[in-house]
Design an enzyme around this catalytic site. Sequence first.
Site, PDB file in Angstrom:
ATOM      1  N   GLU A 121     -12.862   5.975   4.731  1.00  0.00           N
ATOM      2  CA  GLU A 121     -12.561   6.841   5.874  1.00  0.00           C
ATOM      3  C   GLU A 121     -13.901   7.230   6.506  1.00  0.00           C
ATOM      4  O   GLU A 121     -14.416   8.324   6.303  1.00  0.00           O
ATOM      5  CB  GLU A 121     -11.752   8.046   5.396  1.00  0.00           C
ATOM      6  CG  GLU A 121     -10.418   7.610   4.789  1.00  0.00           C
ATOM      7  CD  GLU A 121      -9.707   8.703   4.012  1.00  0.00           C
ATOM      8  OE1 GLU A 121     -10.139   9.867   4.082  1.00  0.00           O
ATOM      9  OE2 GLU A 121      -8.725   8.378   3.321  1.00  0.00           O
TER      10      GLU A 121
ATOM     11  N   ARG B 171     -14.413  36.878  43.753  1.00  0.00           N
ATOM     12  CA  ARG B 171     -13.952  35.909  44.747  1.00  0.00           C
ATOM     13  C   ARG B 171     -13.481  34.601  44.109  1.00  0.00           C
ATOM     14  O   ARG B 171     -12.549  33.952  44.607  1.00  0.00           O
ATOM     15  CB  ARG B 171     -15.104  35.633  45.712  1.00  0.00           C
ATOM     16  CG  ARG B 171     -14.702  34.860  46.934  1.00  0.00           C
ATOM     17  CD  ARG B 171     -15.822  34.559  47.917  1.00  0.00           C
ATOM     18  NE  ARG B 171     -17.122  35.104  47.609  1.00  0.00           N
ATOM     19  CZ  ARG B 171     -18.270  34.479  47.904  1.00  0.00           C
ATOM     20  NH1 ARG B 171     -18.245  33.295  48.491  1.00  0.00           N
ATOM     21  NH2 ARG B 171     -19.431  35.032  47.632  1.00  0.00           N
TER      22      ARG B 171
ATOM     23  N   TYR C  97     -19.058  36.431  43.000  1.00  0.00           N
ATOM     24  CA  TYR C  97     -18.279  35.293  42.497  1.00  0.00           C
ATOM     25  C   TYR C  97     -17.234  35.708  41.461  1.00  0.00           C
ATOM     26  O   TYR C  97     -16.143  35.142  41.408  1.00  0.00           O
ATOM     27  CB  TYR C  97     -19.212  34.265  41.852  1.00  0.00           C
ATOM     28  CG  TYR C  97     -20.040  33.447  42.810  1.00  0.00           C
ATOM     29  CD1 TYR C  97     -20.085  33.731  44.169  1.00  0.00           C
ATOM     30  CD2 TYR C  97     -20.785  32.374  42.343  1.00  0.00           C
ATOM     31  CE1 TYR C  97     -20.855  32.983  45.037  1.00  0.00           C
ATOM     32  CE2 TYR C  97     -21.562  31.616  43.204  1.00  0.00           C
ATOM     33  CZ  TYR C  97     -21.597  31.923  44.550  1.00  0.00           C
ATOM     34  OH  TYR C  97     -22.360  31.164  45.387  1.00  0.00           O
TER      35      TYR C  97
ATOM     36  N   HIS D 250      -5.218  16.176  -3.990  1.00  0.00           N
ATOM     37  CA  HIS D 250      -5.495  16.400  -2.569  1.00  0.00           C
ATOM     38  C   HIS D 250      -5.311  17.858  -2.156  1.00  0.00           C
ATOM     39  O   HIS D 250      -5.788  18.261  -1.093  1.00  0.00           O
ATOM     40  CB  HIS D 250      -4.608  15.492  -1.703  1.00  0.00           C
ATOM     41  CG  HIS D 250      -5.076  14.060  -1.672  1.00  0.00           C
ATOM     42  ND1 HIS D 250      -5.364  13.354  -2.799  1.00  0.00           N
ATOM     43  CD2 HIS D 250      -5.314  13.218  -0.628  1.00  0.00           C
ATOM     44  CE1 HIS D 250      -5.743  12.132  -2.469  1.00  0.00           C
ATOM     45  NE2 HIS D 250      -5.736  12.025  -1.162  1.00  0.00           N
TER      46      HIS D 250
ATOM     47  N   TYR E  62       0.820  -1.207   0.000  1.00  0.00           N
ATOM     48  CA  TYR E  62       0.000   0.000   0.000  1.00  0.00           C
ATOM     49  C   TYR E  62       0.857   1.262   0.000  1.00  0.00           C
ATOM     50  O   TYR E  62       1.812   1.390   0.767  1.00  0.00           O
ATOM     51  CB  TYR E  62      -0.926   0.032   1.225  1.00  0.00           C
ATOM     52  CG  TYR E  62      -1.697   1.341   1.341  1.00  0.00           C
ATOM     53  CD1 TYR E  62      -2.697   1.634   0.429  1.00  0.00           C
ATOM     54  CD2 TYR E  62      -1.393   2.278   2.319  1.00  0.00           C
ATOM     55  CE1 TYR E  62      -3.398   2.836   0.486  1.00  0.00           C
ATOM     56  CE2 TYR E  62      -2.085   3.486   2.404  1.00  0.00           C
ATOM     57  CZ  TYR E  62      -3.083   3.750   1.478  1.00  0.00           C
ATOM     58  OH  TYR E  62      -3.759   4.948   1.540  1.00  0.00           O
TER      59      TYR E  62
ATOM     60  N   PHE F 234      -2.697   8.219  12.177  1.00  0.00           N
ATOM     61  CA  PHE F 234      -3.001   9.547  11.631  1.00  0.00           C
ATOM     62  C   PHE F 234      -4.316  10.108  12.154  1.00  0.00           C
ATOM     63  O   PHE F 234      -4.634  11.263  11.903  1.00  0.00           O
ATOM     64  CB  PHE F 234      -3.076   9.484  10.103  1.00  0.00           C
ATOM     65  CG  PHE F 234      -3.939   8.353   9.605  1.00  0.00           C
ATOM     66  CD1 PHE F 234      -5.314   8.385   9.770  1.00  0.00           C
ATOM     67  CD2 PHE F 234      -3.363   7.243   8.992  1.00  0.00           C
ATOM     68  CE1 PHE F 234      -6.109   7.340   9.326  1.00  0.00           C
ATOM     69  CE2 PHE F 234      -4.154   6.193   8.553  1.00  0.00           C
ATOM     70  CZ  PHE F 234      -5.535   6.244   8.720  1.00  0.00           C
TER      71      PHE F 234
ATOM     72  N   ASN G  94       0.327  12.581   5.190  1.00  0.00           N
ATOM     73  CA  ASN G  94      -0.368  11.737   6.168  1.00  0.00           C
ATOM     74  C   ASN G  94       0.042  12.082   7.591  1.00  0.00           C
ATOM     75  O   ASN G  94       0.684  11.296   8.277  1.00  0.00           O
ATOM     76  CB  ASN G  94      -0.065  10.259   5.881  1.00  0.00           C
ATOM     77  CG  ASN G  94      -1.318   9.481   5.561  1.00  0.00           C
ATOM     78  OD1 ASN G  94      -2.323   9.622   6.243  1.00  0.00           O
ATOM     79  ND2 ASN G  94      -1.266   8.674   4.515  1.00  0.00           N
TER      80      ASN G  94
END
Length: 502
Positions: free
Chosen positions: A418, A287, A284, A85, A55, A332, A198
Amino acid sequence: MVQPVQLGPKPLTREDVQAVARGGAPVEIPEATRELVAEARAHIERLATAETPTYGISTGFGALAVRHIPPDRRTALQRSLIRSHAAGAGPEVEREVVRALQLLRLRTLSSGHTGVRPTTVDAMAAMLNAGITPVVHEYGSLGCSGDLAPLAASALALMGEGQVRDADGVLVDAAVALRKVGIEPVVLAEKEGLALINGTDGMLGMLVLATGDLRALLDLADLTAAMSVEALLGTDRVFAADLHALRPHPGQGASAARMAALLEGSEIMESHRGPDCTRVQDAYSLRCSPQVHGAARDTVQYAETVADRELASVIDNPVVLADGRVESNGNFHGAPIAYVLDFLAIPVADVASIAERRTDRMLDVNRSHGLPPFLADDPGVDSGHMIAQYTQAAIVSELKRLAVPASVDSIPSSAMQEDHVSMGWSAARKLRKAVDGLTTVLAIELLTAARALDLRAPLKPAPATAAAVAKLRETVEGPGPDRHLAPEIAAAEALIRSGALR
């Protein structure tokens, strides 16, 4: 002279990232690192000639991983991967974020676990050192399989394609910028395109930058809170160490100690310590400032722990192991970073919210213990800081929306390969906006508290708070008739960002 950052298998520090991203520190690739990179590359080249497909080396990617790619098409495969991409959209991402992204990807490439060539590492380092910043767009990362589109934009520039900002910030074609500084565009070999994209580098870089900013802003919040307590004739007894020892959260103790020290020696505080003071407890927002600021400090510390782990990580898929195996993995996935990016947005909103409440008290004549309405010079004619508080309120409302987590969302992609993503990049982008919002909210509290302290004259504030007022007065005038407030808010923001109040 700025010291160079050495790259190799050793983890980077958060300080290293800050130095390169913001300080322009150069990077160096030692010869030992280049040897590690070459060893890993030898394993990739062996697999590239093997009959069994691997791969990312001799196959397609993602849902297309089932296709075996012949050797004469593999350069085209890597080139096509980067071009396709680099599909980002929206505004340009900030230069410091892109430099952090470049550095962090380069560190992983220098680890000896990705299989890129030494020449590719050298070219990427030279590009970073030349101040060439690829144009990266706001949208395009789902925070899984790496920050794909942002990292692909960076890799595209390394190939001499797309656009970049040169060292002077001028927008130019990547090929022109590389040629000008003598860098040869990289022709990607097997596995290199995948290794370049990646990673969790974009979201990690933004996490590192944000934690550094928040450390400084939380120190500043202690200062502005102390100034507000002083201006509102509050008590400092609630910041005593023995009280906070009863609830030993480290951040809370640190903030309480800082506020107590900031108020030490205040004539204003001393003026109402006697038996004539009928106040039992402060609100508050006064404080409980150490409890809120302290919880934020502890959250930042946890986020830094996660960042440090990720800085020590090698993120790639597939990855080259020490024995030469090349294995697919899921490292990843951005979930660990996405979660803490989302966590941090919550205390950012809360610290801003409590600061806005303190500011509002100083402007309300019914709660400010003798200060004029809205701190106006001539109430009715003048509005004082009335609308500055509106600006705070608008930002706080926005910060609450930004505190809604991105990491609970997931949109499947790549033909369901994915099918669960982290949205960590989105978490990082909204956190950056939130940090800017907190800066503005604290700038307005600083302006308001300084004006209120001036109006307490002839009583003098503590030396530490008085020094902060004096520093502000170098660029912003003291009380008087209404003026254009927007430039004063901007000046206070600039003062905060300069670090001069630390």
